[in-house]
Enzyme design. Structure first.
Site, mmCIF file in Angstrom:
data_model
loop_
_atom_site.group_PDB
_atom_site.id
_atom_site.type_symbol
_atom_site.label_atom_id
_atom_site.label_comp_id
_atom_site.label_asym_id
_atom_site.label_seq_id
_atom_site.Cartn_x
_atom_site.Cartn_y
_atom_site.Cartn_z
ATOM 1 N N GLU A 175 -29.772 -18.511 76.430
ATOM 2 C CA GLU A 175 -30.526 -19.716 76.773
ATOM 3 C C GLU A 175 -31.412 -19.795 75.790
ATOM 4 O OE1 GLU A 175 -33.957 -16.851 77.585
ATOM 5 O OE2 GLU A 175 -33.985 -19.222 77.326
ATOM 6 N N LEU B 83 -43.489 -25.910 62.048
ATOM 7 C CA LEU B 83 -44.342 -25.779 60.662
ATOM 8 C C LEU B 83 -45.721 -26.204 61.167
ATOM 9 C CD1 LEU B 83 -42.022 -27.507 57.903
ATOM 10 C CD2 LEU B 83 -42.570 -24.922 58.495
ATOM 11 N N CYS C 49 -41.002 -13.749 74.017
ATOM 12 C CA CYS C 49 -39.775 -13.777 73.050
ATOM 13 C C CYS C 49 -39.865 -13.488 71.733
ATOM 14 C CB CYS C 49 -38.991 -15.138 73.293
ATOM 15 S SG CYS C 49 -38.089 -15.038 74.735
HETATM 16 C C1 UDX Z 1 -39.196 -19.541 72.222
HETATM 17 C C2 UDX Z 1 -38.168 -20.437 71.527
HETATM 18 O O1 UDX Z 1 -38.656 -21.431 70.924
HETATM 19 C C3 UDX Z 1 -37.001 -20.424 72.389
HETATM 20 O O2 UDX Z 1 -35.973 -21.128 71.760
HETATM 21 C C4 UDX Z 1 -36.629 -18.990 72.990
HETATM 22 O O3 UDX Z 1 -35.622 -19.418 74.065
HETATM 23 C C5 UDX Z 1 -37.850 -18.363 73.596
HETATM 24 O O4 UDX Z 1 -38.817 -18.303 72.828
HETATM 25 P P1 UDX Z 1 -41.557 -20.062 73.743
HETATM 26 O O5 UDX Z 1 -41.640 -18.615 73.220
HETATM 27 O O6 UDX Z 1 -41.424 -20.159 74.962
HETATM 28 O O7 UDX Z 1 -39.888 -20.164 73.106
HETATM 29 O O8 UDX Z 1 -42.605 -20.971 72.918
HETATM 30 P P2 UDX Z 1 -42.390 -21.610 71.640
HETATM 31 O O9 UDX Z 1 -42.713 -23.101 71.879
HETATM 32 O O10 UDX Z 1 -41.319 -21.306 70.801
HETATM 33 O O11 UDX Z 1 -43.816 -20.987 70.762
HETATM 34 C C6 UDX Z 1 -43.826 -19.727 70.580
HETATM 35 C C7 UDX Z 1 -45.051 -19.505 69.746
HETATM 36 O O12 UDX Z 1 -45.069 -20.447 68.716
HETATM 37 C C8 UDX Z 1 -46.437 -20.054 70.660
HETATM 38 O O13 UDX Z 1 -47.487 -19.098 70.381
HETATM 39 C C9 UDX Z 1 -46.960 -21.480 69.863
HETATM 40 O O14 UDX Z 1 -48.007 -21.893 70.121
HETATM 41 C C10 UDX Z 1 -46.474 -21.142 68.383
HETATM 42 N N1 UDX Z 1 -45.997 -22.480 67.625
HETATM 43 C C11 UDX Z 1 -45.040 -23.077 67.921
HETATM 44 C C12 UDX Z 1 -46.948 -22.705 66.614
HETATM 45 O O15 UDX Z 1 -47.694 -21.940 66.403
HETATM 46 N N2 UDX Z 1 -46.398 -23.666 65.897
HETATM 47 C C13 UDX Z 1 -45.305 -24.651 66.163
HETATM 48 O O16 UDX Z 1 -45.069 -25.231 65.255
HETATM 49 C C14 UDX Z 1 -44.461 -24.261 67.106
#
Ligand code: UDX
Length: 442
Positions: free
Chosen positions: A144, A246, A256
């Site tokens: 997933e 970004l 994850c």
């Molecule tokens: C992630 C992957 O996106 C997803 O595809 C996988 O199945 C599980 O892991 P998740 O961890 O739930 O999902 O959240 P995500 O939205 O990816 O954010 C992860 C981290 O990155 C968060 O701390 C978020 O705040 C940060 N983030 C995300 C940023 O700092 N900047 C961004 O542009 C996007």
């Protein structure tokens, strides 16, 4: 109609169950934990996910979703959605998966297809199939790509569907899987087990790597008076790079991405391969968080501050999950340095003492911020923009705001009296005792 059983009512299993039910299938979701089972028997979804409670209620009311403690004897498709947590050495703990497969032996022996949605590190599926004596032709993987906070939407509108198969998959079962996934109108990649593992691991590792890079460029912008959003939005305009992931911050978390970097690095190291880029991305993420904590400490020390408030504890907005949350890493660092730390998060009402001994979790932003010498924005909750910042700043001993998520508008904050700065932009020239030279965050 296919009899679908989903094993595990965690965030993947419950989203998969509700999503499949919303797609018209009849699903039984099996959960052994009473802590999760009990609320669901009362019709309450035990996890915080947009649209999931409504979807669950509608599916149960329509008779398309049942909750059970044991799997039905007859099942055509068994979706395994149990946790495969990664330990600190980057190895997956498969105990829950192999235990679930053992309990499903009767169903497996009567011809059910096994579809493993749990995240499987490289080389794991082959090993499980062999060691657990699974019928390879009827064992599939289906990784997933769900993001917490938007998991149901991601399930219903995937960018691609990946199905991992053994050497000679049962064509009828593979066709059944196609009938389930075709309505999702996304490309379906039918690949080998190792390909499916690599696709999942590489996808997550790349997202993490992209975030670490964005955060590093944001730090560079601070040093040269550039603006991180201005720079990264123009960088992302290149279709080869893309604008998503970004958005810079002081670090990323979640159950994850940080772990995936460890998993991928370990997978290479175990085969004698130096994983230079993956290891660097993981180290950078922690360094960015420590640099942010040092920045807060520098501002506090220069103003003889002793009290700091954090707005945000969850690893991102839209969830109550604090697993490897950058905010908590900063909290621990500030507590260890002897500061009084309070925090408010709209979805996180308590933090285990073992996670952050001495942290005061407040019921409101106002309670967390009152009397503080500095407030840091550590999770990008949109509601933090709508706070009465004039009143909050008046309640503080010093109106210092350090925005670790570039959430707030600098001009608006300064207009109500904030001594405001944010990651990714050069801080304003420091007046008074703070004007000592030296790079931020050392
Ligand atoms: C992630 C992957 O996106 C997803 O595809 C996988 O199945 C599980 O892991 P998740 O961890 O739930 O999902 O959240 P995500 O939205 O990816 O954010 C992860 C981290 O990155 C968060 O701390 C978020 O705040 C940060 N983030 C995300 C940023 O700092 N900047 C961004 O542009 C996007």
């Amino acid at each position: 109609m296919l009899g679908i059983t989903v094993i595990g009512a965690g965030y993947v299993g419950l989203v998969t169950s509700v999503g499949l039910a919303q797609r018209g299938h009849t699903v039984t979701v099996v959960e052994v934990s009473e802590r999760r089972l009990e609320p669901m028997r009362q019709g309450v979804v035990p996890i915080h996910e947009a649209g999931l409670q409504e979807g669950f209620t509608a599916a149960v009311d329509a008779g398309r979703l049942m909750v059970a403690r044991e799997a039905p004897a007859s099942a055509d498709l068994l979706f395994l959605c149990v946790g495969t947590p990664i330990n600190d050495r980057g190895h997956a703990d498969l105990a829950a998966l192999t235990g679930a497969l053992r309990d499903l032996r009767p169903q497996i022996d009567t011809g059910a297809a096994i579809i493993i949605r749990s995240t499987m590190p490289l080389g794991t599926t082959d090993r499980v199939v062999r060691e657990d004596g699974l019928p390879e032709s009827r064992t599939f993987t289906n990784p997933e790509f769900l993001r917490q906070g938007s998991a149901l939407g991601d399930f219903l509108a995937p960018s691609r569907v990946v199905v991992g198969t053994g050497r000679s998959p049962d064509s009828e079962l593979l066709e059944r899987l196609r009938t389930i996934f075709e309505p999702f109108a996304a490309p379906i990649h039918v690949v080998g087990y190792a390909d499916a593992e690599a696709i999942k691991n590489a996808s997550n590792a790349f997202l993490a790597l992209k975030l670490s890079f964005a955060n590093e460029i944001a730090a560079l912008c601070e040093c040269y008076g550039a603006d991180a959003d201005t720079v990264l939005q123009a960088v992302g305009a290149d279709p080869r790079i893309g604008p998503l992931f970004l958005r810079p911050s002081f670090g990323f978390g979640g159950s994850c991405l940080p772990k995936e970097l460890q998993t991928v690095a370990m997978a290479g190291l175990e085969r004698g391969l130096e994983m230079h880029v993956t290891v660097a991305a993981a180290e950078a993420n922690l360094a960015h968080q420590d640099r942010f904590a040092a920045r807060l400490e520098r501002r506090l020390a220069a103003n003889t501050g002793t009290r700091v408030a954090l707005l945000g504890l969850a690893f991102k907005a839209g969830t109550d999950d604090t697993r490897t949350s950058p905010a908590l890493r900063v909290v621990r660092r500030l507590l260890a340095a002897g500061y009084e730390v309070s925090a408010f998060d709209p979805a996180v009402r308590q933090v285990a003492v073992s996670e952050a001994p001495g942290l005061r979790v407040s019921e409101s932003a106002a309670a967390a911020v009152a009397g503080a010498d500095l407030v840091a924005i550590t999770t990008e909750w949109p509601e933090f923009r709508d706070l009465d910042w004039a009143a909050l700043l008046r309640s503080m001993r010093k109106p210092i705001v350090v925005d670790g998520r570039r959430l707030l508008d600098p001009a608006a904050m300064r207009a109500v009296g904030a001594d405001y700065e944010r990651i990714g932009s050069a801080p304003p020239p420091l007046a008074g005792p703070e004007s000592a030279p030296g790079p931020i965050g050392r």
